[in-house]
Structures are given as structure tokens and as C-alpha cells.
Design a protein around this motif. Sequence first.
Motif, PDB file in Angstrom:
ATOM      1  N   ILE A 222       0.829  -1.205   0.000  1.00 45.77           N
ATOM      2  CA  ILE A 222       0.000   0.000   0.000  1.00 45.77           C
ATOM      3  C   ILE A 222       0.866   1.260   0.000  1.00 45.77           C
ATOM      4  O   ILE A 222       0.530   2.261  -0.646  1.00 45.77           O
ATOM      5  CB  ILE A 222      -0.978   0.013   1.200  1.00 45.77           C
ATOM      6  CG1 ILE A 222      -1.934   1.205   1.103  1.00 45.77           C
ATOM      7  CG2 ILE A 222      -0.236   0.034   2.536  1.00 45.77           C
ATOM      8  CD1 ILE A 222      -2.822   1.198  -0.115  1.00 45.77           C
ATOM      9  N   THR A 223       2.000   1.220   0.698  1.00 49.29           N
ATOM     10  CA  THR A 223       2.877   2.400   0.716  1.00 49.29           C
ATOM     11  C   THR A 223       3.493   2.642  -0.658  1.00 49.29           C
ATOM     12  O   THR A 223       3.783   3.780  -1.012  1.00 49.29           O
ATOM     13  CB  THR A 223       3.999   2.260   1.762  1.00 49.29           C
ATOM     14  OG1 THR A 223       4.893   1.208   1.366  1.00 49.29           O
ATOM     15  CG2 THR A 223       3.441   1.953   3.134  1.00 49.29           C
ATOM     16  N   LYS A 224       3.676   1.562  -1.416  1.00 45.57           N
ATOM     17  CA  LYS A 224       4.227   1.722  -2.760  1.00 45.57           C
ATOM     18  C   LYS A 224       3.202   2.334  -3.712  1.00 45.57           C
ATOM     19  O   LYS A 224       3.557   3.101  -4.614  1.00 45.57           O
ATOM     20  CB  LYS A 224       4.749   0.381  -3.268  1.00 45.57           C
ATOM     21  CG  LYS A 224       6.036  -0.024  -2.543  1.00 45.57           C
ATOM     22  CD  LYS A 224       6.404  -1.457  -2.722  1.00 45.57           C
ATOM     23  CE  LYS A 224       7.692  -1.735  -1.943  1.00 45.57           C
ATOM     24  NZ  LYS A 224       7.570  -1.456  -0.496  1.00 45.57           N
ATOM     25  N   LEU A 225       1.931   2.017  -3.507  1.00 40.67           N
ATOM     26  CA  LEU A 225       0.890   2.655  -4.312  1.00 40.67           C
ATOM     27  C   LEU A 225       0.804   4.144  -3.998  1.00 40.67           C
ATOM     28  O   LEU A 225       0.633   4.973  -4.900  1.00 40.67           O
ATOM     29  CB  LEU A 225      -0.461   1.988  -4.055  1.00 40.67           C
ATOM     30  CG  LEU A 225      -0.665   0.579  -4.618  1.00 40.67           C
ATOM     31  CD1 LEU A 225      -2.082   0.111  -4.359  1.00 40.67           C
ATOM     32  CD2 LEU A 225      -0.359   0.520  -6.096  1.00 40.67           C
ATOM     33  N   ILE A 226       0.910   4.475  -2.707  1.00 38.55           N
ATOM     34  CA  ILE A 226       0.903   5.889  -2.313  1.00 38.55           C
ATOM     35  C   ILE A 226       2.095   6.610  -2.938  1.00 38.55           C
ATOM     36  O   ILE A 226       1.966   7.717  -3.482  1.00 38.55           O
ATOM     37  CB  ILE A 226       0.918   6.023  -0.775  1.00 38.55           C
ATOM     38  CG1 ILE A 226      -0.386   5.474  -0.184  1.00 38.55           C
ATOM     39  CG2 ILE A 226       1.137   7.472  -0.359  1.00 38.55           C
ATOM     40  CD1 ILE A 226      -0.362   5.333   1.328  1.00 38.55           C
ATOM     41  N   ALA A 227       3.271   5.973  -2.869  1.00 36.88           N
ATOM     42  CA  ALA A 227       4.478   6.570  -3.442  1.00 36.88           C
ATOM     43  C   ALA A 227       4.336   6.743  -4.952  1.00 36.88           C
ATOM     44  O   ALA A 227       4.736   7.769  -5.513  1.00 36.88           O
ATOM     45  CB  ALA A 227       5.694   5.702  -3.121  1.00 36.88           C
ATOM     46  N   ALA A 228       3.758   5.743  -5.622  1.00 40.15           N
ATOM     47  CA  ALA A 228       3.560   5.838  -7.072  1.00 40.15           C
ATOM     48  C   ALA A 228       2.623   6.986  -7.413  1.00 40.15           C
ATOM     49  O   ALA A 228       2.828   7.703  -8.400  1.00 40.15           O
ATOM     50  CB  ALA A 228       3.004   4.515  -7.600  1.00 40.15           C
ATOM     51  N   ASP A 229       1.599   7.185  -6.589  1.00 43.61           N
ATOM     52  CA  ASP A 229       0.656   8.282  -6.792  1.00 43.61           C
ATOM     53  C   ASP A 229       1.372   9.630  -6.679  1.00 43.61           C
ATOM     54  O   ASP A 229       1.182  10.537  -7.507  1.00 43.61           O
ATOM     55  CB  ASP A 229      -0.469   8.186  -5.761  1.00 43.61           C
ATOM     56  CG  ASP A 229      -1.775   8.803  -6.244  1.00 43.61           C
ATOM     57  OD1 ASP A 229      -1.845   9.166  -7.437  1.00 43.61           O
ATOM     58  OD2 ASP A 229      -2.703   8.911  -5.444  1.00 43.61           O
ATOM     59  N   LEU A 230       2.218   9.770  -5.643  1.00 43.68           N
ATOM     60  CA  LEU A 230       2.957  11.019  -5.446  1.00 43.68           C
ATOM     61  C   LEU A 230       3.925  11.267  -6.598  1.00 43.68           C
ATOM     62  O   LEU A 230       4.009  12.384  -7.125  1.00 43.68           O
ATOM     63  CB  LEU A 230       3.745  10.967  -4.138  1.00 43.68           C
ATOM     64  CG  LEU A 230       3.007  10.770  -2.820  1.00 43.68           C
ATOM     65  CD1 LEU A 230       3.976  10.904  -1.659  1.00 43.68           C
ATOM     66  CD2 LEU A 230       1.878  11.751  -2.663  1.00 43.68           C
TER      67      LEU A 230
END
Length: 406
Positions: A222-230
Motif C-alpha cells: 500500500i505504501t508503494k501505491l501511495i508513493a507511485a501516486d505522489l
Amino acid sequence: MKHPSQTSGLTIVIKVGTSSICDEKSHFPILSNLSGLVETVLKLKSLQHRVVVVTSAAVGTGLRRLNIAEKPSKLAARQAVAAVGQGRLMALYDDLFGQFNQPVAQVLLTKNDLSDRSQYLNAVSCLEELLSMDVVPIVNENDTISTQGIRFGDNDTLAAITAGMIKADYLFLMTDVDCLYTDNPRTNPDARPVLLCDDVAALKDKVSVVSGGSALGTGGMITKLIAADLATAAGVTTVITHGSKTTNICKIINSNNDDNQKTPSETPLHTKFTAKNNPMLDRKWWILHGLHTAGTIYIDAGAAKAVVTPGLRSSLFAAGIVDVQGKFNAQQAVQICLRQTTVEGDKTHLVDVAIGKGLVNYSSAEITRIKQCNSSEIAGILGYVNADCVIHRDNLVRVAQEQEIS
């Protein structure tokens, strides 16, 4: 920023997680992975790319050095362990890169460092200068002074912010699986790989990312999805791939070359998040992702439409503000919300719709006094006027679309 299809002179950020650097049980460094990373960075640099490494594992390395079995629960103890481990971690990188006479630099950041615009720009300048000096910056969060309020949360987020700061072409998030799956492939044999994503928000509804990180790490998928979004919002193509297969980075970059005719079977398994075509300007990206949110301003539907409707893109005026939550000063960042009523069956719910984020011209106490008043009334209420609007449109980042406002 070059288009990622151009395979020379790119700026690349590589984030390696704790599970790729330290053994989860013994805490010994996984030298094969670290050596592979160093060789990959040097290969990329030989192709005229600029490379930044964002690293985890200060705590894991510190546990090994102190012969402690498990990560402490007490904050001060974790900070102390990280202080011990950070020096050992940098020594490892310096020794490995030093075998090839490649200089490295330690860059420790906290979110608080970037909340001030001048400090943010200084950090950007420092990273740019290091890259121009042919140095490989090794970036980590400053765990010895970070608290919950000023933490990035995990190094995936730190890597995304670093990539945005230096306008990177690629962000590689190295993890313990080859790519993002629709579910955990270790427990669900029907889990399918996700190879390409154009919309992170839509993807979150289609995949299961409930599993967390390792015992030593802080992240998970989930943190990687957030990072990808940013990162994609800043115009950075983001890739999730396996941390023990760093040699795949060059192959993945080559596979994105428009002139390259490799078939999918020849390309290493990975998930690619395409960069936004209209990336956010640096200042607004900093407001949205670099600044601590100090409070919330609630606005009415008319103000929300004026703020988000293309062609209007209005500043936020006091007349449209209905409530204020939190205590904040002028020039701090606040969230802007619209509170809407939804009906499900015979039940009514209040739902907060995030409209945007911006820098206020007045404090929370001042806004409470002037809310729902016209700009011409501010002087009579406060005795002075800082500005005719509460948030100027140049300091306002919109995250909602017009159709989201009823």
C-alpha cells in the motif's frame, strides 16, 4: 526532464527496502543484493544517467551491531538503534562503491526539513550539486530526530518526494516480489500480476494490499501505491520490481524505449505506473506533499465549485468558509473540505470531500471571525487586512474534480 523513452541522460531514483538489505532474522547485511545494487548504479552511470539511492535498514543494521534480536517498541530506543545503524549502513555503501572509486554522500531528511520553502529549495540544490559532481547521494530519513508528526511515514514516500524534488525520470521501488499483484501471490494462487497502471486511484479498488512490510521494515505494498501516486503526479514514471534483481533496472529502462522491439516475454516482470502528462508545478507539488497539514477549512458548495471548475479556478474567499478546525497560523498549509450529505436507505451520512490544500493568509482564529463575510468587511472585523482572500489561487492545489461536487 527527458521522456523515459529516451535511454541516455536520465535521472533515476532507486529505493531499496530493509528486506533487500538485511536478513529479517539474523540482521546480517545481504551483500549479494548490495553488491548487485552498486554494480547496477555504476552501469547506469556509465550510460550517462544520474542516480540517487534511497535506502532503508538503519534500524536493521543497528540491531545487528548491538546484537539486539527485535526492533524496540520504545521510540527513543528505535532512534538510538537507528543512530548506531546509520553509520554502519553508510560504511557499507562507502566500502562497496569505494571499490570502484565512486564517491557517495549521506543525505538525511525529515518532512520538517522540507516544510520550509527555503529549506526545501536548499535540499533540492544540494542534491543537484552532488549529482553534478558525479556523486551518488544516499538518502535516508533522519530517524534519530523524527517523530510521528514529522515522519515521511516510510521510505517509499521519501523516495517519491526525492524523485519529485529532482524531477527524476524514473523511480524504482525495489521490493520482495517481482511486481504488484491483484492479491498476495504467496497465499492466493489466483493472484495476477499488474503490469501497467495509468490510474493509481482506480487500481486501489481492484487489488488487495492488506499485507504489511517485513518485521524490520515499515512499509508494504500500500505504501508503494501511495508513493507511485505522489511520484507520477510529479511526472515521474514509477516501477515496482524485485529488490534482489537490480540488474533488471537497465532492461526495464531499455524496454521503454520506443525504438526497442522487445516482446513482453523478454522484459523482466515489473509494474509500471505511467507519469502524468500534465505534472504538477514544483511549488504546488511542494504545498501538497511537502507541507504538514495544520488544520482544515470547510467551505460551502458554491465556493467549492468556484475553486475547482476549469475556467474559474478562483481563490478561496472568507464568504465561502463555513467552519474551521485546528489551530494554525498564517502561511501554514491547511486542507480544504466540502461536507456533503449522502443518503443510504433511511440513514443520512455526512461525508467530507477533499477539495484541495493551500497556504492561508490568516490564522485559524482570524478565519473563525471573518468566515461567511465579504472581503470588504474584513478590515472592520479584524482592524486590518492581510489579503482580500483567505487562500490565493497561486497557493491553492486542487485535488477534487468538478463532478465530485454535488
